[in-house]
Design an enzyme around this catalytic site. Structure first.
Site, PDB file in Angstrom:
ATOM      1  CG  MET A  10      -1.887  -1.214   1.217  1.00 50.87           C
ATOM      2  SD  MET A  10      -2.736  -1.458   2.783  1.00 50.87           S
ATOM      3  CE  MET A  10      -1.478  -2.218   3.793  1.00 50.87           C
ATOM      4  CB  THR A  83      -0.012   2.293   4.477  1.00 48.79           C
ATOM      5  OG1 THR A  83      -0.904   3.391   4.216  1.00 48.79           O
ATOM      6  CG2 THR A  83      -0.835   1.175   5.106  1.00 48.79           C
ATOM      7  CG  ASN A  84       1.938   7.445   7.511  1.00 51.19           C
ATOM      8  OD1 ASN A  84       2.252   7.747   8.652  1.00 51.19           O
ATOM      9  ND2 ASN A  84       2.847   7.257   6.558  1.00 51.19           N
ATOM     10  CB  CYS A 197       2.106   9.521   2.290  1.00 52.86           C
ATOM     11  SG  CYS A 197       1.715   8.268   1.055  1.00 52.86           S
ATOM     12  CB  THR A 198       5.060   4.702   3.518  1.00 55.90           C
ATOM     13  OG1 THR A 198       3.963   4.170   2.770  1.00 55.90           O
ATOM     14  CG2 THR A 198       4.780   4.548   5.005  1.00 55.90           C
TER      15      THR A 198
END
Length: 230
Positions: A10, A83-84, A197-198
């Site tokens: 993701m 994922t955030n 966000c990654t």
């Protein structure tokens, strides 16, 4: 060494960063041929993305909870959601498994607190920037004031993530725009900026700006290493 459970995909672009950072971290700490014990479940992000933008968070929680149960059955001692944005359904996933989950916002807040940062800018998907599941946790649990970009800037940040970074595209014009947004956050009082966000660290590096950047994927991965070898 504990086995790390990862919910990835993701997007898979940022999951690569997690896998690399965790294994490099274990090797740095233990030396030799040591590498991390990892059980990874990588989802189909197209399915997750469609549900996100349709507002069907319950179904995303169902998918990730099923994945988390698989990771637990695979022998993981704890779980990391790579994922955030999907920490929005953190509590629903947590209720479905018996192993602990390392929350990405907690790891980031601990790093900010150690560095004395009390006001921070937040970049991420529109869901992360607008909704309270992430920034509310930072403020309520850790007392950190969170600033977000203007509504127009949030559109830019969000679209670059989904239309470029999740596809592995790094656009110099998008990078320049992100750096402008980071400077605007500093002008409004941010002592640092969270890359919440990654995928964002694929575009913007600390060497690009004098504003301190907190890469959540890197911070989260470090916490995973420490937990695994403690």
């Amino acid at each position: 060494m504990k086995t790390i459970g990862l919910l990835g995909g993701m997007s898979w672009e940022s999951t690569l960063s997690y896998y690399k950072a965790i294994n490099e971290g274990v090797r740095a700490r233990l030396g030799g041929l040591h590498s991390a014990k990892i059980c990874l479940y990588s989802v189909n992000f197209d399915e997750i993305e469609r549900l996100q933008h349709a507002g069907d968070w319950l179904e995303t929680a169902n998918i990730l909870s099923q994945a988390a149960r698989s990771v637990e059955k695979g022998g993981s001692d704890f779980l990391m959601i790579c994922t955030n944005t999907m920490h929005k359904v953190f509590h629903k996933i947590e209720a479905e498994i018996s192993i602990p989950i390392l929350h990405i916002a907690d790891a980031t807040a601990q790093a900010l607190t150690r560095d004395g940062v009390t006001t921070v800018g937040l970049l991420g998907t529109r869901f992360t920037m607008k909704q309270d599941f992430y920034k509310g946790r930072l403020s309520e649990k850790f007392g950190i004031k969170v600033l977000t970009p203007s509504p127009e800037e949030q559109i830019v940040v969000h679209e670059v993530i989904y239309k470029e970074l999740c596809l592995g595209t790094v656009n110099p014009d998008s990078k320049a725009r992100y750096l402008e947004i980071i400077e605007n956050l500093r002008a409004r009082g941010a002592q640092a900026v969270i890359l919440g966000c990654t995928e964002i660290a694929l575009l913007v590096k600390q060497s690009d700006t004098t504003v301190p950047l907190y890469d959540t994927a890197e911070i989260h991965a470090k916490q995973g290493v420490e937990t695994a070898i403690s």
